[in-house]
Motif scaffolding. Sequence first.
Motif, mmCIF file in Angstrom:
data_model
loop_
_atom_site.group_PDB
_atom_site.id
_atom_site.type_symbol
_atom_site.label_atom_id
_atom_site.label_comp_id
_atom_site.label_asym_id
_atom_site.label_seq_id
_atom_site.Cartn_x
_atom_site.Cartn_y
_atom_site.Cartn_z
ATOM 1 N N LEU A 35 -5.787 2.150 14.928
ATOM 2 C CA LEU A 35 -5.954 0.880 14.221
ATOM 3 C C LEU A 35 -4.763 0.552 13.331
ATOM 4 C CD1 LEU A 35 -9.683 1.177 13.122
ATOM 5 C CD2 LEU A 35 -8.739 -0.576 14.646
ATOM 6 N N VAL A 36 -4.245 1.549 12.621
ATOM 7 C CA VAL A 36 -3.210 1.292 11.616
ATOM 8 C C VAL A 36 -1.789 1.546 12.097
ATOM 9 C CG1 VAL A 36 -4.824 1.713 9.711
ATOM 10 C CG2 VAL A 36 -3.370 3.589 10.537
ATOM 11 N N SER A 37 -1.636 2.176 13.255
ATOM 12 C CA SER A 37 -0.310 2.528 13.755
ATOM 13 C C SER A 37 0.569 1.291 13.920
ATOM 14 C CB SER A 37 -0.430 3.248 15.090
ATOM 15 O OG SER A 37 0.838 3.584 15.582
ATOM 16 N N GLY A 38 1.713 1.300 13.235
ATOM 17 C CA GLY A 38 2.666 0.203 13.316
ATOM 18 C C GLY A 38 2.245 -1.056 12.580
ATOM 19 N N LYS A 39 1.174 -0.974 11.807
ATOM 20 C CA LYS A 39 0.653 -2.155 11.114
ATOM 21 C C LYS A 39 0.873 -2.032 9.606
ATOM 22 C CE LYS A 39 -1.874 -3.992 14.675
ATOM 23 N NZ LYS A 39 -2.240 -2.947 15.532
ATOM 24 N N THR A 40 0.848 -3.197 8.955
ATOM 25 C CA THR A 40 0.848 -3.264 7.503
ATOM 26 C C THR A 40 -0.527 -3.744 7.072
ATOM 27 O OG1 THR A 40 3.207 -3.778 7.449
ATOM 28 C CG2 THR A 40 1.943 -4.328 5.486
ATOM 29 N N LEU A 41 -1.118 -3.067 6.111
ATOM 30 C CA LEU A 41 -2.402 -3.476 5.548
ATOM 31 C C LEU A 41 -2.098 -4.433 4.407
ATOM 32 C CD1 LEU A 41 -2.832 -0.627 6.913
ATOM 33 C CD2 LEU A 41 -4.792 -0.405 5.407
ATOM 34 N N THR A 42 -2.636 -5.644 4.505
ATOM 35 C CA THR A 42 -2.300 -6.649 3.505
ATOM 36 C C THR A 42 -3.543 -7.284 2.899
ATOM 37 O OG1 THR A 42 -2.197 -8.474 5.093
ATOM 38 C CG2 THR A 42 -0.170 -7.244 4.726
ATOM 39 N N ARG A 43 -3.389 -7.695 1.680
ATOM 40 C CA ARG A 43 -4.312 -8.550 0.931
ATOM 41 C C ARG A 43 -3.479 -9.153 -0.187
ATOM 42 N NH1 ARG A 43 -9.427 -6.376 -0.750
ATOM 43 N NH2 ARG A 43 -9.346 -7.589 -2.619
ATOM 44 N N PRO A 44 -3.966 -10.141 -0.893
ATOM 45 C CA PRO A 44 -3.115 -10.760 -1.924
ATOM 46 C C PRO A 44 -2.464 -9.725 -2.848
ATOM 47 C CG PRO A 44 -5.113 -12.031 -1.651
ATOM 48 C CD PRO A 44 -5.281 -10.778 -0.818
ATOM 49 N N LEU A 45 -1.156 -9.826 -2.973
ATOM 50 C CA LEU A 45 -0.320 -8.978 -3.836
ATOM 51 C C LEU A 45 -0.182 -7.540 -3.371
ATOM 52 C CD1 LEU A 45 -1.490 -10.247 -7.345
ATOM 53 C CD2 LEU A 45 0.465 -11.040 -5.997
ATOM 54 N N VAL A 46 -0.707 -7.204 -2.179
ATOM 55 C CA VAL A 46 -0.673 -5.819 -1.702
ATOM 56 C C VAL A 46 -0.168 -5.771 -0.267
ATOM 57 C CG1 VAL A 46 -2.013 -3.730 -1.264
ATOM 58 C CG2 VAL A 46 -2.626 -5.214 -3.171
ATOM 59 N N LYS A 47 0.776 -4.855 -0.010
ATOM 60 C CA LYS A 47 1.239 -4.553 1.341
ATOM 61 C C LYS A 47 1.419 -3.047 1.424
ATOM 62 C CE LYS A 47 3.484 -8.882 2.382
ATOM 63 N NZ LYS A 47 4.680 -9.565 2.820
ATOM 64 N N LEU A 48 0.652 -2.421 2.323
ATOM 65 C CA LEU A 48 0.676 -0.969 2.447
ATOM 66 C C LEU A 48 0.862 -0.550 3.897
ATOM 67 C CD1 LEU A 48 -2.417 -0.138 0.214
ATOM 68 C CD2 LEU A 48 -0.016 0.017 -0.440
ATOM 69 N N ARG A 49 1.504 0.599 4.082
ATOM 70 C CA ARG A 49 1.609 1.244 5.388
ATOM 71 C C ARG A 49 0.888 2.582 5.270
ATOM 72 N NH1 ARG A 49 4.709 -1.553 9.488
ATOM 73 N NH2 ARG A 49 4.807 0.482 10.424
ATOM 74 N N VAL A 50 -0.012 2.819 6.194
ATOM 75 C CA VAL A 50 -0.716 4.098 6.267
ATOM 76 C C VAL A 50 -0.232 4.748 7.555
ATOM 77 C CG1 VAL A 50 -2.961 5.233 6.335
ATOM 78 C CG2 VAL A 50 -2.690 3.123 5.022
ATOM 79 N N ASN A 51 0.705 5.666 7.414
ATOM 80 C CA ASN A 51 1.385 6.243 8.564
ATOM 81 C C ASN A 51 0.610 7.401 9.174
ATOM 82 O OD1 ASN A 51 3.752 4.540 8.288
ATOM 83 N ND2 ASN A 51 4.151 5.711 6.417
ATOM 84 N N SER A 52 0.796 7.589 10.479
ATOM 85 C CA SER A 52 0.070 8.644 11.180
ATOM 86 C C SER A 52 0.482 10.037 10.725
ATOM 87 C CB SER A 52 0.255 8.508 12.692
ATOM 88 O OG SER A 52 1.617 8.614 13.031
ATOM 89 N N ASN A 53 1.621 10.169 10.037
ATOM 90 C CA ASN A 53 2.063 11.469 9.536
ATOM 91 C C ASN A 53 1.415 11.846 8.199
ATOM 92 O OD1 ASN A 53 3.363 9.890 7.641
ATOM 93 N ND2 ASN A 53 5.434 10.598 8.144
ATOM 94 N N GLY A 54 0.508 10.994 7.689
ATOM 95 C CA GLY A 54 -0.194 11.302 6.443
ATOM 96 C C GLY A 54 0.394 10.650 5.209
ATOM 97 N N ALA A 55 1.433 9.837 5.367
ATOM 98 C CA ALA A 55 2.057 9.183 4.215
ATOM 99 C C ALA A 55 1.489 7.780 4.023
ATOM 100 C CB ALA A 55 3.563 9.098 4.402
ATOM 101 N N ILE A 56 1.395 7.372 2.758
ATOM 102 C CA ILE A 56 1.030 6.005 2.385
ATOM 103 C C ILE A 56 2.185 5.464 1.552
ATOM 104 C CG2 ILE A 56 -0.584 4.543 1.110
ATOM 105 C CD1 ILE A 56 -2.681 6.820 1.483
ATOM 106 N N THR A 57 2.676 4.269 1.922
ATOM 107 C CA THR A 57 3.768 3.647 1.181
ATOM 108 C C THR A 57 3.505 2.155 1.065
ATOM 109 O OG1 THR A 57 5.045 3.285 3.201
ATOM 110 C CG2 THR A 57 5.492 5.317 1.985
ATOM 111 N N GLY A 58 4.115 1.528 0.078
ATOM 112 C CA GLY A 58 3.999 0.088 -0.030
ATOM 113 C C GLY A 58 4.160 -0.407 -1.442
ATOM 114 N N LYS A 59 3.615 -1.614 -1.654
ATOM 115 C CA LYS A 59 3.678 -2.274 -2.960
ATOM 116 C C LYS A 59 2.304 -2.794 -3.323
ATOM 117 C CE LYS A 59 8.221 -2.841 -3.952
ATOM 118 N NZ LYS A 59 8.855 -2.406 -5.163
ATOM 119 N N GLY A 60 1.948 -2.655 -4.577
ATOM 120 C CA GLY A 60 0.749 -3.248 -5.149
ATOM 121 C C GLY A 60 1.192 -4.044 -6.358
ATOM 122 N N ALA A 61 1.088 -5.360 -6.274
ATOM 123 C CA ALA A 61 1.687 -6.250 -7.265
ATOM 124 C C ALA A 61 3.188 -5.980 -7.216
ATOM 125 C CB ALA A 61 1.071 -6.058 -8.629
#
Length: 118
Positions: A35-61
């Motif tokens: 579901l999340v592979s190669g995707k960005t999880l978004t909602r207002p003011l938030v953009k996150l990547r949940v990588n298959s290697n176990g890392a979470i990266t992105g911006k919140g506000a």
Amino acid sequence: MPRILPALGALCIAAATPAAAEFSKVTSASQFKSLVSGKTLTRPLVKLRVNSNGAITGKGAAWDVSGKWTWKNGYFCRSLDWGGEDLGYNCQEVQASGKKIRFTSDQGTGDSAEFSLR
């Protein structure tokens, strides 16, 4: 730092979101990764990547979000840092519907937040 809890959602700190569509529970790590592979999880003011290697990266506000995740006993379990603040560890139920994904904190008993998959 101002706390924009709803913007970060359950993945960071849970915030209530009304149900909008028919969601199905994600039951395995492989299903979640697809579901999340190669995707960005978004909602207002938030953009996150949940990588298959176990890392979470992105911006919140305006602040960086980083963390680690694993799949444990049917739940997405994560630890997060938001702008230098440790948001702790939480295992969350995951549900999906089309291009939406919902995280519900405290193994499905807490607050929920939905993200678009882009």
